[in-house]
Design an enzyme around this catalytic site. Structure first.
Site, PDB file in Angstrom:
ATOM      1  N   TRP A 145      44.067  47.001  37.794  1.00  0.00           N
ATOM      2  CA  TRP A 145      44.736  45.904  37.343  1.00  0.00           C
ATOM      3  C   TRP A 145      44.385  45.123  38.243  1.00  0.00           C
ATOM      4  O   TRP A 145      44.761  43.734  37.299  1.00  0.00           O
ATOM      5  CB  TRP A 145      46.060  46.963  37.377  1.00  0.00           C
ATOM      6  CG  TRP A 145      46.815  46.758  38.906  1.00  0.00           C
ATOM      7  CD1 TRP A 145      46.772  48.765  39.159  1.00  0.00           C
ATOM      8  CD2 TRP A 145      47.083  45.891  39.742  1.00  0.00           C
ATOM      9  NE1 TRP A 145      47.321  48.098  40.440  1.00  0.00           N
ATOM     10  CE2 TRP A 145      46.783  46.709  40.915  1.00  0.00           C
ATOM     11  CE3 TRP A 145      46.927  44.952  40.001  1.00  0.00           C
ATOM     12  CZ2 TRP A 145      47.939  46.085  41.610  1.00  0.00           C
ATOM     13  CZ3 TRP A 145      47.900  43.908  41.046  1.00  0.00           C
ATOM     14  CH2 TRP A 145      48.088  44.810  42.254  1.00  0.00           C
ATOM     15  N   ASN A 146      44.388  44.456  39.246  1.00  0.00           N
ATOM     16  CA  ASN A 146      43.877  42.746  39.697  1.00  0.00           C
ATOM     17  C   ASN A 146      43.299  41.934  38.911  1.00  0.00           C
ATOM     18  O   ASN A 146      43.474  40.572  38.918  1.00  0.00           O
ATOM     19  CB  ASN A 146      44.372  42.690  41.153  1.00  0.00           C
ATOM     20  CG  ASN A 146      42.981  43.550  41.542  1.00  0.00           C
ATOM     21  OD1 ASN A 146      42.110  43.827  40.818  1.00  0.00           O
ATOM     22  ND2 ASN A 146      42.138  42.223  43.117  1.00  0.00           N
ATOM     23  N   LYS A 169      36.397  52.418  31.952  1.00  0.00           N
ATOM     24  CA  LYS A 169      38.085  53.247  32.353  1.00  0.00           C
ATOM     25  C   LYS A 169      39.121  51.946  32.475  1.00  0.00           C
ATOM     26  O   LYS A 169      38.634  52.248  33.987  1.00  0.00           O
ATOM     27  CB  LYS A 169      37.783  54.439  32.967  1.00  0.00           C
ATOM     28  CG  LYS A 169      39.670  54.988  33.865  1.00  0.00           C
ATOM     29  CD  LYS A 169      40.303  55.044  32.663  1.00  0.00           C
ATOM     30  CE  LYS A 169      41.891  55.836  33.505  1.00  0.00           C
ATOM     31  NZ  LYS A 169      42.548  54.801  34.037  1.00  0.00           N
ATOM     32  N   PRO A 170      39.873  51.247  32.100  1.00  0.00           N
ATOM     33  CA  PRO A 170      40.798  50.265  32.245  1.00  0.00           C
ATOM     34  C   PRO A 170      41.864  51.252  33.385  1.00  0.00           C
ATOM     35  O   PRO A 170      42.514  51.779  33.295  1.00  0.00           O
ATOM     36  CB  PRO A 170      40.868  49.368  31.411  1.00  0.00           C
ATOM     37  CG  PRO A 170      40.992  50.250  30.290  1.00  0.00           C
ATOM     38  CD  PRO A 170      39.818  51.522  30.770  1.00  0.00           C
ATOM     39  N   GLY A 220      38.713  49.502  43.291  1.00  0.00           N
ATOM     40  CA  GLY A 220      40.416  50.349  43.359  1.00  0.00           C
ATOM     41  C   GLY A 220      40.401  50.493  44.894  1.00  0.00           C
ATOM     42  O   GLY A 220      39.646  50.111  45.977  1.00  0.00           O
ATOM     43  N   SER A 221      41.844  51.886  44.947  1.00  0.00           N
ATOM     44  CA  SER A 221      42.304  51.851  46.262  1.00  0.00           C
ATOM     45  C   SER A 221      41.527  52.496  47.073  1.00  0.00           C
ATOM     46  O   SER A 221      40.141  53.402  46.610  1.00  0.00           O
ATOM     47  CB  SER A 221      43.344  52.435  46.097  1.00  0.00           C
ATOM     48  OG  SER A 221      43.562  53.929  46.045  1.00  0.00           O
ATOM     49  N   GLU A 242      34.110  49.994  45.990  1.00  0.00           N
ATOM     50  CA  GLU A 242      34.890  49.079  45.708  1.00  0.00           C
ATOM     51  C   GLU A 242      36.184  49.197  45.911  1.00  0.00           C
ATOM     52  O   GLU A 242      36.999  49.110  45.133  1.00  0.00           O
ATOM     53  CB  GLU A 242      34.315  47.996  44.859  1.00  0.00           C
ATOM     54  CG  GLU A 242      32.920  47.462  44.344  1.00  0.00           C
ATOM     55  CD  GLU A 242      32.643  46.935  46.120  1.00  0.00           C
ATOM     56  OE1 GLU A 242      32.874  46.067  46.170  1.00  0.00           O
ATOM     57  OE2 GLU A 242      30.531  46.740  45.669  1.00  0.00           O
ATOM     58  N   LEU A 243      36.027  48.744  47.450  1.00  0.00           N
ATOM     59  CA  LEU A 243      37.802  49.220  47.746  1.00  0.00           C
ATOM     60  C   LEU A 243      38.607  48.553  48.390  1.00  0.00           C
ATOM     61  O   LEU A 243      38.284  47.291  48.342  1.00  0.00           O
ATOM     62  CB  LEU A 243      37.156  50.598  49.169  1.00  0.00           C
ATOM     63  CG  LEU A 243      36.763  51.716  48.182  1.00  0.00           C
ATOM     64  CD1 LEU A 243      36.926  52.756  48.918  1.00  0.00           C
ATOM     65  CD2 LEU A 243      37.087  52.212  46.646  1.00  0.00           C
ATOM     66  N   CYS A 276      41.687  42.192  46.755  1.00  0.00           N
ATOM     67  CA  CYS A 276      41.084  42.691  47.459  1.00  0.00           C
ATOM     68  C   CYS A 276      40.504  41.938  48.812  1.00  0.00           C
ATOM     69  O   CYS A 276      40.308  42.208  49.409  1.00  0.00           O
ATOM     70  CB  CYS A 276      39.344  43.662  47.597  1.00  0.00           C
ATOM     71  SG  CYS A 276      38.536  42.403  46.289  1.00  0.00           S
ATOM     72  N   GLU A 374      47.333  47.177  53.632  1.00  0.00           N
ATOM     73  CA  GLU A 374      46.976  46.305  52.860  1.00  0.00           C
ATOM     74  C   GLU A 374      48.033  45.687  52.000  1.00  0.00           C
ATOM     75  O   GLU A 374      48.744  47.062  51.701  1.00  0.00           O
ATOM     76  CB  GLU A 374      46.178  46.716  51.632  1.00  0.00           C
ATOM     77  CG  GLU A 374      45.277  45.713  50.783  1.00  0.00           C
ATOM     78  CD  GLU A 374      44.723  46.783  50.298  1.00  0.00           C
ATOM     79  OE1 GLU A 374      44.726  47.106  49.654  1.00  0.00           O
ATOM     80  OE2 GLU A 374      43.451  45.755  49.608  1.00  0.00           O
TER      81      GLU A 374
HETATM   82  P1  NAD Z   1      43.562  52.845  41.831  1.00  0.00           P
HETATM   83  O1  NAD Z   1      43.035  53.438  42.791  1.00  0.00           O
HETATM   84  O2  NAD Z   1      45.122  53.430  42.104  1.00  0.00           O
HETATM   85  O3  NAD Z   1      43.127  52.790  40.503  1.00  0.00           O
HETATM   86  C1  NAD Z   1      41.893  52.029  40.973  1.00  0.00           C
HETATM   87  C2  NAD Z   1      41.359  52.880  38.756  1.00  0.00           C
HETATM   88  O4  NAD Z   1      41.372  54.816  39.767  1.00  0.00           O
HETATM   89  C3  NAD Z   1      42.740  52.987  38.059  1.00  0.00           C
HETATM   90  O5  NAD Z   1      42.239  52.963  36.843  1.00  0.00           O
HETATM   91  C4  NAD Z   1      42.949  54.506  38.122  1.00  0.00           C
HETATM   92  O6  NAD Z   1      43.433  54.836  36.740  1.00  0.00           O
HETATM   93  C5  NAD Z   1      41.775  55.721  38.337  1.00  0.00           C
HETATM   94  N1  NAD Z   1      42.032  56.583  38.665  1.00  0.00           N
HETATM   95  C6  NAD Z   1      43.377  56.985  39.625  1.00  0.00           C
HETATM   96  N2  NAD Z   1      42.816  57.914  40.025  1.00  0.00           N
HETATM   97  C7  NAD Z   1      41.156  58.291  39.707  1.00  0.00           C
HETATM   98  C8  NAD Z   1      40.134  59.081  39.425  1.00  0.00           C
HETATM   99  N3  NAD Z   1      41.221  60.782  40.987  1.00  0.00           N
HETATM  100  N4  NAD Z   1      39.253  59.235  40.036  1.00  0.00           N
HETATM  101  C9  NAD Z   1      39.499  58.386  39.030  1.00  0.00           C
HETATM  102  N5  NAD Z   1      39.778  57.528  37.996  1.00  0.00           N
HETATM  103  C10 NAD Z   1      41.167  57.466  38.684  1.00  0.00           C
HETATM  104  O7  NAD Z   1      43.290  51.222  42.775  1.00  0.00           O
HETATM  105  P2  NAD Z   1      44.324  50.044  41.580  1.00  0.00           P
HETATM  106  O8  NAD Z   1      45.912  50.211  42.027  1.00  0.00           O
HETATM  107  O9  NAD Z   1      44.199  49.564  40.292  1.00  0.00           O
HETATM  108  O10 NAD Z   1      43.627  48.541  42.036  1.00  0.00           O
HETATM  109  C11 NAD Z   1      44.273  48.109  43.740  1.00  0.00           C
HETATM  110  C12 NAD Z   1      42.971  48.891  44.651  1.00  0.00           C
HETATM  111  O11 NAD Z   1      41.793  48.041  43.927  1.00  0.00           O
HETATM  112  C13 NAD Z   1      43.439  46.895  45.809  1.00  0.00           C
HETATM  113  O12 NAD Z   1      43.440  47.873  47.301  1.00  0.00           O
HETATM  114  C14 NAD Z   1      42.281  47.092  45.973  1.00  0.00           C
HETATM  115  O13 NAD Z   1      41.819  46.151  47.198  1.00  0.00           O
HETATM  116  C15 NAD Z   1      41.099  47.739  45.181  1.00  0.00           C
HETATM  117  N6  NAD Z   1      39.874  46.219  44.981  1.00  0.00           N
HETATM  118  C16 NAD Z   1      38.691  46.380  45.756  1.00  0.00           C
HETATM  119  C17 NAD Z   1      38.285  45.031  45.260  1.00  0.00           C
HETATM  120  C18 NAD Z   1      37.008  45.424  45.690  1.00  0.00           C
HETATM  121  O14 NAD Z   1      35.762  44.630  45.585  1.00  0.00           O
HETATM  122  N7  NAD Z   1      36.338  46.182  46.990  1.00  0.00           N
HETATM  123  C19 NAD Z   1      38.426  44.370  43.863  1.00  0.00           C
HETATM  124  C20 NAD Z   1      39.508  44.825  43.289  1.00  0.00           C
HETATM  125  C21 NAD Z   1      40.402  45.689  43.897  1.00  0.00           C
END
Ligand code: NAD
Length: 507
Positions: A145-146, A169-170, A220-221, A242-243, A276, A374
């Site tokens: 979401w960021n 998948k947003p 994501g995370s 990309e975490l 991130c 983080e």
């Molecule tokens: P998140 O992991 O909670 O969710 C990310 C996405 O994954 C969402 O769309 C979510 O619905 C989906 N998701 C959740 N469970 C899933 C599953 N089991 N299988 C497949 N998809 C699933 O992350 P967030 O809170 O949305 O984002 C924040 C994190 O993203 C932070 O840790 C940040 O550092 C990281 N991030 C990394 C980068 C990078 O370039 N490395 C960039 C932006 C954000």
């Protein structure tokens, strides 16, 4: 991910919320596995014709997306401000401009980057090899979401230019922005079914990986990234992860302190610290520590926080969802309880909006969670170190390694330090910005992820790299084919001794 930003009482819809006001913005469906599969199948059917087009034609058609985006920039920015709590300048700079620029860059350079590439063969000179790059098929883009626009759209543009279909998948926190992206895509007259958006929570993302996609780009995370890696591993689907990040900023004794302080404040607070690559910990060498803290605090106090919907004069908007405010509050309270000094900020703001004050902590210790986990919020923890070597050691003492920053007036010293830091990218005397350079690779080491996006590496990862080997000279047979003979053995051994007895540069 359940929160006030989502209506978890209903299993079939998600309500999108304005984090600055609590106002409901709209509803989207939680798509079922069957609907997700249908979206993947539709993208695949459209991809077959798309992949047959010459890459120059695909580029010309995708270029129109950037035109539409720039002509409709205001409405995109308005939604980014309302759904993600951004300021208008950040929505323009970090979402709209970055995406338009990335599109222009790959439209111009992708045809050359995906040209077949010859491989000179050093021994078998009578034969030759080349690589060619074939679209993977359907790419699943799972997004956070960021940066709800520039992250999925950057991956999408690269994937489309490379000849793929895409299913986004947003995040459940920011689904309306993804639907706006699809609207702009359709206005650019690109093939309607080639890009799909599937809305929902985690299970919808999991269903996407299970729906026959050929490649997954997940941002994501760390925790979800591990689940995605397992799911992709079980299906042997390649993935880029990309975490999270925990970017350290090392400030050397010879740094331009004013530049360092301003960079740290911007790098720690931009997008409410929800980047991130945010400056998440500062290691300041003893000789400049006090002067740096003073300047960082001064600039932090000048940051104007508020709802950016009605004003350009806001430096920091709302955080994107309530759970994130709770996380930040816990980390700051624990640090203060363990002896860190709250130089400014330190609290959530009362009221409906999701705001945490711009916060600077000094006297931090490496063992505090605020220095190890983080934060993903507007908090700059600072720690005093005696030497640059100590700073490098502490910077590397982390399970994450996405971005890192070094501040020094001595460019060579900066490079020496940069090369010792375990991070995907190290910037000297600057912060965050390389995400906006599509020509440079983006990605982390350790648990910050696997693979790289952007650059020629990210573009080629949208393709299968295939290898063709052919004969430059027509020979009747190769000497090592049947029948094996004593004479052939001796001749080969003699030849090998002659060749391998020499150093490579003597051959
Ligand atoms: P998140 O992991 O909670 O969710 C990310 C996405 O994954 C969402 O769309 C979510 O619905 C989906 N998701 C959740 N469970 C899933 C599953 N089991 N299988 C497949 N998809 C699933 O992350 P967030 O809170 O949305 O984002 C924040 C994190 O993203 C932070 O840790 C940040 O550092 C990281 N991030 C990394 C980068 C990078 O370039 N490395 C960039 C932006 C954000």
């Amino acid at each position: 991910m359940g929160s006030a930003a989502t209506n978890i009482s209903s299993a079939t819809t998600i309500t999108s919320i304005n984090p600055a006001t609590g106002e409901a913005l709209g509803e989207v469906p939680v798509m079922t596995p069957e609907q997700v599969k249908a979206a993947v199948d539709a993208a695949r059917a459209a991809q077959r014709d798309w992949a047959k087009l010459p890459i120059e034609t695909r580029c010309r058609r995708v270029a129109k997306f950037a035109d539409v985006l720039m002509s409709r920039a205001e409405e995109t920015i308005d939604l980014l401000v309302r759904e993600a709590g951004k300021t208008r300048l950040e929505a323009l700079g970090m979402e709209v401009i970055i995406t338009a620029d990335l599109t222009r860059y790959f439209v111009k350079h992708a045809p050359e980057m995906l040209e077949p590439e010859p491989i000179p063969l050093h021994l078998m000179k009578h034969r030759a090899s080349y690589l060619h790059f074939v679209p993977r098929g359907v790419v699943g883009v799972i997004a956070p979401w960021n940066f709800p626009f520039s992250i999925p759209l950057g991956e999408t543009i690269m994937a489309l230019i490379a000849g793929n279909g895409v299913v986004i998948k947003p995040s459940e926190v920011t689904p309306l922005i993804a639907l706006k992206a699809k609207e702009l895509y359709l206005a650019a007259e690109l093939p309607p079914d080639l890009l799909q958006v599937v809305t929902g929570r985690g299970p919808t993302g999991a269903a996407l990986i299970d729906s026959g996609i050929d490649y997954c780009v997940f941002t994501g995370s760390v925790a979800t990234g591990k689940k995605v890696a397992v799911a992709c591993g079980e299906r042997l689907i390649p993935c880029t992860l990309e975490l999270g990040g925990k970017a350290p900023a090392i400030v050397c004794g010879d740094a331009d302190l004013e530049r360092a302080a301003q960079a740290i404040v911007w790098g720690g607070f931009a997008n409410s610290g929800q980047v991130c690559a945010s400056v998440e910990r500062v290691y300041a060498v003893d000789s400049i520590h006090d002067a740096l803290v003073e300047r960082v605090v001064k600039h932090a106090k000048e940051v104007r926080q508020g709802d950016a919907s009605h004003s350009q004069d806001v430096d920091m908007g709302a955080m994107s969802w309530d759970q994130q405010v709770n996380n930040v509050e816990k980390l700051v309270d624990a640090a203060a309880g363990a002896g860190a000094k709250v130089e400014t900020g330190g609290k959530r703001k009362p009221g409906a909006g999701m705001f945490f004050e711009p916060t600077v902590l000094s006297g931090c210790k490496q063992e505090m969670d605020v220095m190890r986990k983080e934060i993903f919020g507007p908090v700059i923890p600072i720690m005093r170190v005696q030497t640059e070597d100590e700073a490098v050691k502490l910077a590397n003492d982390s399970h994450l390694g996405l971005l890192a920053y070094v501040f020094t007036r001595d460019r060579e010293r900066g490079k020496r330090l940069a090369e010792r830091i375990e991070a995907g990218t190290v910037m000297i005397n600057d912060v965050l910005n390389t995400y906006g350079c599509p020509e440079t690779p983006w990605g982390g080491v350790k648990q910050s992820g696997i693979g790289r996006t952007h650059s020629i590496i990210g573009l080629r990862d949208m393709c299968e790299t295939r290898h063709v080997n052919y004969d430059r000279v027509a020979l009747g047979r190769e000497v090592w084919w049947y029948p094996y003979k004593e004479g052939t053995f001796r001749a080969l051994l003699r030849g090998a001794r002659l060749l391998f007895g020499k150093r490579p540069w003597q051959r």
